[in-house]
Design a protein around this motif. Structure first.
Motif, PDB file in Angstrom:
ATOM      1  N   LEU A  32       1.045  -0.858   0.807  1.00  0.00           N
ATOM      2  CA  LEU A  32       0.102  -0.274  -0.221  1.00  0.00           C
ATOM      3  C   LEU A  32       0.974   1.384   0.453  1.00  0.00           C
ATOM      4  CD1 LEU A  32      -2.921  -0.699   2.122  1.00  0.00           C
ATOM      5  CD2 LEU A  32      -2.802  -0.783   0.153  1.00  0.00           C
ATOM      6  N   GLY A  35       1.672   1.913  -4.220  1.00  0.00           N
ATOM      7  CA  GLY A  35       0.414   2.394  -4.109  1.00  0.00           C
ATOM      8  C   GLY A  35       0.065   1.104  -5.048  1.00  0.00           C
ATOM      9  N   GLN A  37      -3.873  -1.014  -4.609  1.00  0.00           N
ATOM     10  CA  GLN A  37      -4.724  -1.138  -3.987  1.00  0.00           C
ATOM     11  C   GLN A  37      -5.639  -2.162  -3.633  1.00  0.00           C
ATOM     12  OE1 GLN A  37      -6.537   0.977  -7.533  1.00  0.00           O
ATOM     13  NE2 GLN A  37      -4.988   2.787  -7.453  1.00  0.00           N
ATOM     14  N   HIS A  39      -9.387  -3.999  -2.078  1.00  0.00           N
ATOM     15  CA  HIS A  39     -10.495  -4.499  -2.411  1.00  0.00           C
ATOM     16  C   HIS A  39     -10.836  -5.693  -2.107  1.00  0.00           C
ATOM     17  CE1 HIS A  39     -10.246  -5.925  -6.414  1.00  0.00           C
ATOM     18  NE2 HIS A  39      -9.350  -4.973  -6.168  1.00  0.00           N
ATOM     19  N   PHE A  49      -4.785  -6.940  -3.369  1.00  0.00           N
ATOM     20  CA  PHE A  49      -3.869  -6.136  -3.518  1.00  0.00           C
ATOM     21  C   PHE A  49      -3.934  -6.278  -4.729  1.00  0.00           C
ATOM     22  CE2 PHE A  49      -4.040  -7.428   1.336  1.00  0.00           C
ATOM     23  CZ  PHE A  49      -3.585  -5.649   1.833  1.00  0.00           C
ATOM     24  N   ASP A  50      -4.063  -5.135  -5.983  1.00  0.00           N
ATOM     25  CA  ASP A  50      -4.072  -4.692  -7.732  1.00  0.00           C
ATOM     26  C   ASP A  50      -2.865  -3.687  -7.256  1.00  0.00           C
ATOM     27  OD1 ASP A  50      -5.620  -6.268  -8.495  1.00  0.00           O
ATOM     28  OD2 ASP A  50      -7.013  -5.035  -7.906  1.00  0.00           O
ATOM     29  N   ARG A  51      -2.082  -4.463  -8.157  1.00  0.00           N
ATOM     30  CA  ARG A  51      -0.703  -3.310  -8.171  1.00  0.00           C
ATOM     31  C   ARG A  51       0.509  -3.012  -7.607  1.00  0.00           C
ATOM     32  NH1 ARG A  51      -4.602   2.290 -10.113  1.00  0.00           N
ATOM     33  NH2 ARG A  51      -5.358   1.509 -11.552  1.00  0.00           N
ATOM     34  N   TRP A  52       0.125  -4.250  -6.749  1.00  0.00           N
ATOM     35  CA  TRP A  52       1.343  -4.179  -5.830  1.00  0.00           C
ATOM     36  C   TRP A  52       2.421  -4.684  -6.474  1.00  0.00           C
ATOM     37  CZ3 TRP A  52       4.666  -9.690  -4.087  1.00  0.00           C
ATOM     38  CH2 TRP A  52       4.774  -8.691  -3.084  1.00  0.00           C
ATOM     39  N   ASP A  71      -3.502  -4.055 -12.440  1.00  0.00           N
ATOM     40  CA  ASP A  71      -4.321  -3.519 -12.600  1.00  0.00           C
ATOM     41  C   ASP A  71      -5.380  -4.342 -11.835  1.00  0.00           C
ATOM     42  OD1 ASP A  71      -3.212  -1.047 -13.174  1.00  0.00           O
ATOM     43  OD2 ASP A  71      -3.555  -1.325 -15.764  1.00  0.00           O
TER      44      ASP A  71
END
Length: 146
Positions: A32, A35, A37, A39, A49-52, A71
Motif C-alpha cells: 500500500l 501504490g 490498491q 479491495h 491487493f492490485d498493483r502490488w 490493474d
C-alpha cells in the motif's frame, strides 16, 4: 450443501488458514505504501491487493489474500502447461486460478505452504498449480490430489 453448513465451512476454513492470511496481509500492507490498491472480492473469498509493486508479474495467494501486480485480477493468461511447452490448453482467467489456491489454503491451512514447496514450488510439475489451472479451465477440480 445447505447455506448454513457452507457458511460454517467457510468460516472454519478462513480460521484454519489465518496464519497464511497474516503473511499476505503483511505483504499487502507493505505494498500500500508503494501504490497498491486493496479491495474485497466476495467470489474469490479474498482481499486483493492490485498493483502490488514487487515480483515478476502475475499474482500470489496467501490464505485469503491475493497479491497481484496488475490493474485487475480478471485478466486472461496462459496456464503453466502452456508456458512450459506448446499444448492444447485454453487460456484461463487469473482470478479463477487464484480462487483455486484460496480454496486449497482453506482446506489445508498451515499445511499448504510446506506441501506446496514439497511439490515443487512455482512450477508446471506442481500438483497445486496444475489443479488451479484445471479449476480455472473447468470450474472443478481445485483439490491437488485425484
Amino acid at each position: 450443501m445447505s447455506k448454513a453448513v457452507r457458511a460454517v465451512a467457510l468460516v472454519l476454513g478462513a480460521l484454519w488458514t489465518a496464519p497464511n492470511t497474516v503473511i499476505g496481509l503483511l505483504g499487502g500492507v507493505a505494498g500500500l505504501a508503494c501504490g497498491a490498491q486493496v479491495h474485497w472480492r466476495p467470489r474469490d473469498l479474498a482481499l486483493v491487493f492490485d498493483r502490488w509493486p514487487w515480483g515478476p508479474g502475475g499474482a500470489i495467494t496467501f490464505g485469503n489474500v491475493i497479491l497481484h501486480t496488475g490493474d485487475a485480477l480478471d485478466v486472461v493468461c496462459s496456464t503453466y502447461a502452456q508456458r512450459a511447452a506448446p499444448c492444447a490448453d485454453p487460456d484461463i482467467v487469473l482470478a479463477d486460478h487464484e480462487r483455486a489456491h484460496v480454496f486449497q489454503y482453506m482446506a489445508l491451512g498451515p499445511l499448504f505452504l510446506p506441501l506446496y514447496l514439497l511439490c515443487g514450488g512455482v512450477s508446471v510439475r506442481n500438483r497445486f498449480e496444475r489443479a488451479a489451472d484445471r479449476y480455472a479451465m473447468t470450474g472443478r477440480g481445485w483439490w491437488p490430489w485425484p
